[in-house]
Structure formats: structure tokens, C-alpha cells
Design a protein around this motif. Structure first.
Motif, short mmCIF file in Angstrom:
data_model
loop_
_atom_site.label_atom_id
_atom_site.label_comp_id
_atom_site.label_asym_id
_atom_site.label_seq_id
_atom_site.Cartn_x
_atom_site.Cartn_y
_atom_site.Cartn_z
N GLN A 1 0.61 -1.39 0.05
CA GLN A 1 -0.70 0.05 0.43
C GLN A 1 0.86 1.44 -0.32
OE1 GLN A 1 -2.73 -0.57 3.47
NE2 GLN A 1 -4.78 -1.72 2.80
N VAL A 2 1.69 1.12 0.56
CA VAL A 2 2.79 3.08 0.66
C VAL A 2 2.79 2.87 -1.10
CG1 VAL A 2 5.21 1.24 1.25
CG2 VAL A 2 4.39 3.60 2.02
N ARG A 3 2.72 2.10 -1.49
CA ARG A 3 4.28 2.21 -3.15
C ARG A 3 2.83 2.70 -4.30
NH1 ARG A 3 6.36 -3.06 -2.77
NH2 ARG A 3 5.00 -4.12 -3.56
N ARG A 4 1.75 2.87 -3.36
CA ARG A 4 0.70 3.44 -4.38
C ARG A 4 0.32 4.84 -4.05
NH1 ARG A 4 -5.39 1.38 -0.94
NH2 ARG A 4 -4.38 2.08 0.47
N LEU B 1 -0.79 4.73 2.47
CA LEU B 1 -1.58 4.00 3.30
C LEU B 1 -2.62 4.11 3.74
CD1 LEU B 1 1.42 3.50 5.81
CD2 LEU B 1 0.79 1.78 4.51
N SER B 2 -4.21 5.18 3.49
CA SER B 2 -5.00 5.48 3.96
C SER B 2 -6.58 4.77 3.22
CB SER B 2 -5.38 7.19 3.40
OG SER B 2 -5.45 6.24 2.25
N ASP B 3 -7.18 4.63 4.28
CA ASP B 3 -8.24 3.74 4.44
C ASP B 3 -8.81 4.07 2.97
OD1 ASP B 3 -10.12 2.20 4.51
OD2 ASP B 3 -10.15 1.97 7.08
#
Length: 144
Positions: free
Chosen positions: A77-80, A84-86
Motif C-alpha cells: 500500500q505504501v507504494r500506491r 496507507l490511507s484507508d
């Protein structure tokens, strides 16, 4: 494929952690702050288990699989773009409107044409069978 359920005591203990937004008998929703801390600590060389324990999550309650799954998911997720947000509240379900590219439109229309051609072929076969059945029926002598 079993789910490790939390007991009521474990839920109470986990819900007291400041990095927990919500906890149920099946799942924990971690704060965005903890996810960011996790990634930072992980990048500094700490192991996932050590990070969770350092911030008040007992390994005995969470277990290896749950910790490893969180770590893998957060590293992806950190790469998108959203980080990291929901995104579940914004992106729940199928989008109502989506602008298709020309290629997507062509592909979709070709698929629709193929389905309609199959449907027409099927209907033609049914009509042919019905006509043949009518021809083979004995005619009533009084109707001529």
C-alpha cells in the motif's frame, strides 16, 4: 481455512491501544499513524513482530500470520498513490460511472455483438424447430 477469533478479554486489551481504531472478534483496524510508524521502523531494519510488540500489540494474541499479512499489505500500500490511507469509504463497490477509453469501448461493444449474435442464432434454431414440428403435425381434415 480458519479464522483466529479474539476473545472478549483480548478485544478489551487491544481496544485500549492508542493505535487501534476498531477491533472486533475477527479483525483489527489500525490507525494510519501506526501504519506509518510501522513502515518507518521496518525500513530502519526492525522485524514486523518486534514493531508490533514495541507498540503494544502482544504477539501471542495477534500471531505470526496476522502480523505478516499486515506487513505485506502495508508494504504494498505504501507504494500506491493513496499511500496507507484507508480507501474503503471512497472506493466501496463498483464505480457508478467510469469513462471508458476507445479501446475499452470497442472491446465492450464487440463482446455485446458476440452475445447478440449467439442469441440470434439460438432464436433462429428454435424457430426452425417449431416450423418443422408444425409441418409434421397431422392436419385436421375438417379445416380445409
Amino acid at each position: 481455512m480458519g479464522v483466529n477469533y479474539f476473545t472478549n478479554d483480548q478485544i478489551r486489551l487491544l481496544s485500549k491501544n492508542k493505535y487501534v481504531i476498531k477491533v472486533s472478534n475477527k479483525a483489527i483496524t489500525y490507525s494510519e499513524e501506526f501504519k506509518n510508524i510501522f513502515i518507518e521502523e521496518y525500513n530502519n531494519g526492525l522485524l514486523p513482530r518486534d514493531i508490533f510488540e514495541k507498540y503494544g500489540f502482544p504477539y501471542e494474541i495477534l500471531g505470526k500470520k496476522r502480523i505478516d499479512n499486515c506487513a505485506d499489505r502495508w508494504k504494498r500500500q505504501v507504494r500506491r498513490e493513496e499511500g496507507l490511507s484507508d480507501t474503503r469509504k471512497k472506493n466501496s463497490g463498483r464505480p457508478l460511472e467510469h469513462e471508458l477509453t476507445d479501446e475499452e469501448t470497442i472491446k465492450k461493444l464487440k463482446h455485446k455483438i458476440a452475445i447478440l449474435e449467439q442469441e440470434n442464432s439460438y432464436l433462429k434454431k428454435i424457430r426452425l424447430i417449431e416450423r418443422n414440428a408444425l409441418r409434421k403435425m397431422p392436419r385436421d381434415k375438417n379445416t380445409n
